[in-house]
Write a protein that holds these residues in place. Structure first.
Motif, PDB file in Angstrom:
ATOM      1  N   VAL A  94      31.602  42.909  51.271  1.00 59.83           N
ATOM      2  CA  VAL A  94      30.963  41.579  50.795  1.00 59.83           C
ATOM      3  C   VAL A  94      31.895  40.345  51.122  1.00 59.83           C
ATOM      4  O   VAL A  94      32.991  40.464  51.500  1.00 59.83           O
ATOM      5  CB  VAL A  94      31.088  41.891  49.309  1.00 59.83           C
ATOM      6  N   LEU A 120      28.625  27.202  44.747  1.00 61.60           N
ATOM      7  CA  LEU A 120      27.865  28.368  45.197  1.00 61.60           C
ATOM      8  C   LEU A 120      26.778  28.149  46.500  1.00 61.60           C
ATOM      9  O   LEU A 120      26.699  28.767  47.367  1.00 61.60           O
ATOM     10  CB  LEU A 120      27.353  29.137  44.193  1.00 61.60           C
ATOM     11  N   MET A 171      24.983  31.163  48.074  1.00 65.55           N
ATOM     12  CA  MET A 171      25.220  31.920  46.976  1.00 65.55           C
ATOM     13  C   MET A 171      24.329  31.417  45.550  1.00 65.55           C
ATOM     14  O   MET A 171      24.081  30.120  45.480  1.00 65.55           O
ATOM     15  CB  MET A 171      26.301  32.329  46.387  1.00 65.55           C
ATOM     16  N   ASN A 177      25.294  36.025  42.006  1.00 67.97           N
ATOM     17  CA  ASN A 177      26.374  36.171  42.951  1.00 67.97           C
ATOM     18  C   ASN A 177      27.763  36.359  42.252  1.00 67.97           C
ATOM     19  O   ASN A 177      28.677  36.807  42.796  1.00 67.97           O
ATOM     20  CB  ASN A 177      26.488  35.599  44.154  1.00 67.97           C
ATOM     21  N   CYS A 230      30.623  37.495  40.198  1.00 62.03           N
ATOM     22  CA  CYS A 230      31.079  38.655  39.481  1.00 62.03           C
ATOM     23  C   CYS A 230      32.261  38.463  38.679  1.00 62.03           C
ATOM     24  O   CYS A 230      32.619  39.536  38.051  1.00 62.03           O
ATOM     25  CB  CYS A 230      31.688  39.726  40.952  1.00 62.03           C
ATOM     26  N   ALA A 255      32.674  34.920  43.392  1.00 60.11           N
ATOM     27  CA  ALA A 255      31.283  35.360  43.641  1.00 60.11           C
ATOM     28  C   ALA A 255      31.229  36.338  44.922  1.00 60.11           C
ATOM     29  O   ALA A 255      32.012  36.104  45.642  1.00 60.11           O
ATOM     30  CB  ALA A 255      30.553  34.109  43.695  1.00 60.11           C
ATOM     31  N   VAL A 271      28.585  38.331  47.930  1.00 57.81           N
ATOM     32  CA  VAL A 271      27.351  38.600  48.619  1.00 57.81           C
ATOM     33  C   VAL A 271      27.591  39.462  49.632  1.00 57.81           C
ATOM     34  O   VAL A 271      28.361  39.414  50.317  1.00 57.81           O
ATOM     35  CB  VAL A 271      26.635  37.535  48.772  1.00 57.81           C
TER      36      VAL A 271
END
Length: 130
Positions: A26, A62, A67, A71, A73, A126, A128
């Motif tokens: 990621v 983001l 993002m 996204n 986390c 974040a 992705v």
């Protein structure tokens, strides 16, 4: 992302996951702590209004990284008093909306920020794919 909420521990107190597992490969984004200052420099009264600005700033950061809130986390938030937790949490819940995986979360009460009018600060991680 996969939420980690073991049945062997108490459930989360609010809308968050105890942990979030990220798959290999990621791309991560880590924001600085965002304070509730509007683009013109004004700072509204109250944690909810300030947190809304924090989350708008985070959404813009983001977006620049291609993002979205889904996204995120992990969220870390800091408030200057317990009375600000409700306003912060209302803004947070609007920001995360109906994301498929609730982020992990930390909320800490601190003695203050760089200027006395600030009552909340928020930062995120974040992730992705690729």
């Amino acid at each position: 992302m996969r939420a980690l909420s073991p049945a062997s521990i108490a459930p989360p107190f609010a809308r968050y996951s105890h942990g979030v597992a990220l798959p290999a490969g990621v791309r991560l984004v880590r924001t600085s702590g965002q304070l509730g200052a509007a683009p013109d420099g004004t700072v509204p009264d109250g944690a909810e209004a300030q947190a809304d600005i924090c989350f708008r700033n985070i959404a813009a950061i983001l977006a620049e990284a291609e993002m979205v809130p889904a996204n995120v986390c992990h969220l870390s938030a800091y408030v200057t008093d317990r009375v600000h937790m409700t306003g912060y949490m209302a803004a947070r819940d609007r920001f995360i909306g109906s994301v498929p995986v609730l982020p992990s979360s930390t909320l800490v009460i601190v003695s203050g920020f760089t200027r006395p009018e600030f009552v909340v600060e928020v930062e995120v991680w974040a992730a992705v794919a690729g």
